[in-house]
Design an enzyme around this catalytic site. Structure first.
Site, PDB file in Angstrom:
ATOM      1  N   ARG A   1      26.591  57.522  51.244  1.00 25.24           N
ATOM      2  CA  ARG A   1      25.301  57.517  50.537  1.00 25.24           C
ATOM      3  C   ARG A   1      25.251  56.459  49.427  1.00 25.24           C
ATOM      4  O   ARG A   1      24.189  56.151  48.909  1.00 25.24           O
ATOM      5  CB  ARG A   1      25.042  58.922  49.953  1.00 25.24           C
TER       6      ARG A   1
ATOM      7  N   THR B   1      36.131  68.179  53.127  1.00 19.90           N
ATOM      8  CA  THR B   1      36.977  68.485  51.965  1.00 19.90           C
ATOM      9  C   THR B   1      38.086  69.497  52.299  1.00 19.90           C
ATOM     10  O   THR B   1      39.158  69.454  51.695  1.00 19.90           O
ATOM     11  CB  THR B   1      36.107  69.021  50.808  1.00 19.90           C
TER      12      THR B   1
ATOM     13  N   ARG C   1      33.215  34.792  25.551  1.00 17.17           N
ATOM     14  CA  ARG C   1      33.891  35.111  26.810  1.00 17.17           C
ATOM     15  C   ARG C   1      35.366  35.475  26.586  1.00 17.17           C
ATOM     16  O   ARG C   1      35.890  35.287  25.495  1.00 17.17           O
ATOM     17  CB  ARG C   1      33.711  33.936  27.776  1.00 17.17           C
TER      18      ARG C   1
ATOM     19  N   ALA D   1      27.593  11.905  14.318  1.00 16.22           N
ATOM     20  CA  ALA D   1      26.698  12.562  15.276  1.00 16.22           C
ATOM     21  C   ALA D   1      26.529  11.708  16.522  1.00 16.22           C
ATOM     22  O   ALA D   1      26.569  10.483  16.465  1.00 16.22           O
ATOM     23  CB  ALA D   1      25.347  12.816  14.623  1.00 16.22           C
TER      24      ALA D   1
ATOM     25  N   ARG E   1      29.699   5.892  19.775  1.00 13.94           N
ATOM     26  CA  ARG E   1      28.366   5.767  20.371  1.00 13.94           C
ATOM     27  C   ARG E   1      27.951   4.313  20.276  1.00 13.94           C
ATOM     28  O   ARG E   1      28.479   3.551  19.467  1.00 13.94           O
ATOM     29  CB  ARG E   1      27.358   6.657  19.634  1.00 13.94           C
TER      30      ARG E   1
HETATM   31  C1  UD1 Z   1      30.790  68.862  47.801  1.00 12.94           C
HETATM   32  C2  UD1 Z   1      30.809  70.350  48.142  1.00 12.94           C
HETATM   33  C3  UD1 Z   1      29.536  70.997  47.599  1.00 12.94           C
HETATM   34  C4  UD1 Z   1      29.450  70.765  46.102  1.00 12.94           C
HETATM   35  C5  UD1 Z   1      29.516  69.253  45.783  1.00 12.94           C
HETATM   36  C6  UD1 Z   1      29.623  69.061  44.288  1.00 12.94           C
HETATM   37  C7  UD1 Z   1      32.034  70.646  50.236  1.00 12.94           C
HETATM   38  C8  UD1 Z   1      31.936  70.888  51.702  1.00 12.94           C
HETATM   39  N1  UD1 Z   1      30.891  70.530  49.581  1.00 12.94           N
HETATM   40  O1  UD1 Z   1      29.674  68.292  48.462  1.00 12.94           O
HETATM   41  O2  UD1 Z   1      29.553  72.389  47.843  1.00 12.94           O
HETATM   42  O3  UD1 Z   1      28.275  71.330  45.602  1.00 12.94           O
HETATM   43  O4  UD1 Z   1      30.693  68.678  46.384  1.00 12.94           O
HETATM   44  O5  UD1 Z   1      29.765  67.726  43.975  1.00 12.94           O
HETATM   45  O6  UD1 Z   1      33.132  70.614  49.733  1.00 12.94           O
HETATM   46  N2  UD1 Z   1      36.269  63.864  50.473  1.00 12.94           N
HETATM   47  C9  UD1 Z   1      37.475  63.586  51.086  1.00 12.94           C
HETATM   48  N3  UD1 Z   1      37.550  63.702  52.457  1.00 12.94           N
HETATM   49  C10 UD1 Z   1      36.512  64.093  53.227  1.00 12.94           C
HETATM   50  C11 UD1 Z   1      35.285  64.379  52.576  1.00 12.94           C
HETATM   51  C12 UD1 Z   1      35.200  64.262  51.206  1.00 12.94           C
HETATM   52  O7  UD1 Z   1      38.448  63.238  50.428  1.00 12.94           O
HETATM   53  O8  UD1 Z   1      36.691  64.168  54.441  1.00 12.94           O
HETATM   54  C13 UD1 Z   1      36.172  63.712  49.014  1.00 12.94           C
HETATM   55  C14 UD1 Z   1      35.159  62.650  48.601  1.00 12.94           C
HETATM   56  O9  UD1 Z   1      35.798  61.405  48.409  1.00 12.94           O
HETATM   57  C15 UD1 Z   1      34.583  63.207  47.294  1.00 12.94           C
HETATM   58  C16 UD1 Z   1      34.777  64.711  47.411  1.00 12.94           C
HETATM   59  O10 UD1 Z   1      35.713  64.922  48.444  1.00 12.94           O
HETATM   60  O11 UD1 Z   1      35.291  62.714  46.164  1.00 12.94           O
HETATM   61  C17 UD1 Z   1      33.483  65.444  47.721  1.00 12.94           C
HETATM   62  O12 UD1 Z   1      32.939  64.949  48.928  1.00 12.94           O
HETATM   63  P1  UD1 Z   1      31.387  64.697  49.126  1.00 12.94           P
HETATM   64  O13 UD1 Z   1      31.161  64.178  50.485  1.00 12.94           O
HETATM   65  O14 UD1 Z   1      30.844  63.945  47.994  1.00 12.94           O
HETATM   66  O15 UD1 Z   1      30.870  66.218  49.077  1.00 12.94           O
HETATM   67  P2  UD1 Z   1      29.439  66.691  48.584  1.00 12.94           P
HETATM   68  O16 UD1 Z   1      28.454  66.490  49.670  1.00 12.94           O
HETATM   69  O17 UD1 Z   1      29.122  66.116  47.270  1.00 12.94           O
HETATM   70 MG    MG Z   2      29.928  64.568  46.219  1.00 13.82          MG
END
Ligand code: UD1
Ligand code: MG
Length: 447
Positions: free
Chosen positions: A19, A81, A313, A403, A420
């Site tokens: 996303r 997750t 910088r 200058a 100059r």
């Molecule tokens: C997740 C939760 C949701 C919660 C939300 C809060 C789940 C299924 N859903 O949704 O309930 O309200 O977070 O922020 O857990 N990740 C992995 N491997 C994967 C998928 C995800 O390491 O296969 C990691 C992502 O990098 C991220 C985190 O897990 O840091 C959460 O994943 P994301 O896809 O953002 O879950 P949400 O849709 O936000």
């Molecule tokens: Mg998330």
């Protein structure tokens, strides 16, 4: 500091972050100049865990570098997750304490609530109550307020979508149960993914209830897209400015000033509108930064005055009481105490000695198209306006440059250099010129 042998932390950071619409792993996007993961790791380090394990994907080299010296494990396919925690469990086989599981896309955790979750003896889940918890899993509680189940938004009925209490997705689980519980997670849901959110239901089968820990939040929870990233940036900037102001920095229009996570300030500093301070900058006391100035990687010493419209910088040092005025670019240069460059100049790869004065329109030509060269200007030197100093050049103390000069040879102490072409004046020439031109025009008009 001694480690808390009762605590291990797993950060999930293997998700594609689709996303975000980005080639960069989501957790490597920056807030106030520091990656999401960097913010979260700093919070985790303050808890002194026995182990800190970050789960990432095999092709995310940037993440591996950012996590060092902590442990990195790889989730081969991004199946959710619930699957992501599995590779971390390999390192927790003999561990008997509490396992805190955090999401890499939630950089600003509330450490007080996290501590309460660690201190609790069984499974704990963090919750946020939002007017619009869009994107979050929804919490279903039993009559005693324990967490019965978490329903992902995509699996919610219209009625369940009305629940305001969302899943903050930070959990703390006893290590002795975690391996068994995770092995029971299935992918029987709308997204055919392994959801870590199934843990409360699985724990309930063992007769263990999940306690909910509520956290107050001032922003959307978690970062899944660039709108949420910008919201976190705004929040971080607000906090950084507040901290700066509380430590003695006056900001005329705070909302127009952007800082970096590592910006350091002394006292009695004034920052006018629309100032941007990038990474690695330290500003000492009594400095004034006028409007529309951009500073990064620089040290600004006591009492210096910068801008308006100045650009400082990296690898630059602006000495005590020095003045860098409007439309001046300073790059990898050491501007010694009391030196002044007040109008429209480029000072690159140079040293400008104490109390020297750089006239308007001075350019230090430091680059020959292949290599950068240095210019060293001594103390009390006067560089006349519109001079080009072609590096490498050394200019002795007290020298004066006329200058409009092009300077490409060293100048000894107290010498005057003029580089100059000389001016010629021709008496009456203009009158004669006008007469001739008018006569020519008359002839043309008659034709
Ligand atoms: C997740 C939760 C949701 C919660 C939300 C809060 C789940 C299924 N859903 O949704 O309930 O309200 O977070 O922020 O857990 N990740 C992995 N491997 C994967 C998928 C995800 O390491 O296969 C990691 C992502 O990098 C991220 C985190 O897990 O840091 C959460 O994943 P994301 O896809 O953002 O879950 P949400 O849709 O936000
Ligand atoms: Mg998330």
């Amino acid at each position: 500091m001694t480690k808390n042998s009762n605590l291990a932390i797993i950060i999930l950071a293997a998700g594609k972050g689709s996303r975000m619409k980005s080639d960069l792993p989501k957790v490597m996007h920056k807030i106030a100049g520091r990656t999401m993961l960097g913010w979260l790791i700093e919070s985790c380090e303050s808890l002194n865990p026995e182990k800190l394990i970050v789960v990432t994907a095999p092709d995310m080299d940037e993440v591996v570098d950012a996590v060092s010296p902590h442990l990195v494990v790889f989730q081969k396919e991004q199946n959710g997750t619930g699957d992501a925690v599995k590779p971390a469990l390999e390192h927790l086989k003999d561990f008997k304490g509490r396992v805190l599981i955090l999401m890499g896309d939630e950089p600003f955790v509330n450490l007080d609530v996290i501590q309460d979750m660690i201190d609790y003896e069984d499974i704990a889940a963090m919750a946020v109550t939002l007017d619009d918890p869009a994107g979050l899993g929804r919490l279903v509680l039993d009559k005693d307020g324990y967490l019965e189940r978490i329903i992902e938004e995509k699996d919610c009925t219209a009625e369940q979508l009305k629940i305001k209490q969302g899943n903050a997705a930070n959990y703390c689980v006893p290590a002795t149960k975690l391996i068994d519980w995770v092995s029971q997670i299935t992918n029987d849901n709308a997204q055919s993914e392994y959801y870590l959110t199934d843990l409360p239901e699985i724990a309930a089968k063992d007769g263990i209830k999940t306690k909910v820990f509520n956290v107050d939040v001032e922003i959307d929870w978690g970062i899944n897209n660039r709108v949420q990233l910008a919201e976190h940036e705004r929040y971080a900037q607000e906090k950084l400015r507040e901290k700066a102001m509380m430590s003695g920095v006056t900001m005329i229009d705070p909302n127009s000033v952007t800082l970096s996570w590592d910006t350091e300030f002394g006292q009695d500093i004034i920052i006018e509108s629309a100032v941007c301070i990038g990474l690695g900058t330290s500003i000492e006391g009594n400095v004034v930064i006028h409007a529309f100035s951009h500073i990064e990687g620089a040290i600004i010493e006591q009492g210096a005055e910068i801008g308006p419209f100045a650009r400082i910088r990296p690898k630059s040092l602006i000495g005590k009481g020095a003045t860098i005025g409007n439309f001046i670019e300073v790059n990898r240069s050491n501007i010694k105490p009391g030196a002044k460059a007040k109008h429209v100049s480029y000072l690159g790869d140079s040293t400008i000695g104490e109390k020297s004065n750089i006239g308007a329109g001075t350019v230090i030509a430091n680059y020959d198209g292949f290599f950068k060269h240095k210019t060293v200007i001594g103390k009390n030197v006067f560089v006349g306006s519109n001079s080009t100093i072609i590096s490498p050049v050394e200019i002795g103390d007290g020298a004066i440059i006329a200058a409009g000069s092009n300077i490409n040879k060293n100048i000894t102490e107290n010498a005057m250099a003029i580089g100059r072409s000389r001016q010629e004046n021709h008496q009456g020439w203009a009158t004669q010129y006008r007469y001739v031109k008018k006569e020519q025009k008359k002839l043309e008009d008659e034709d």
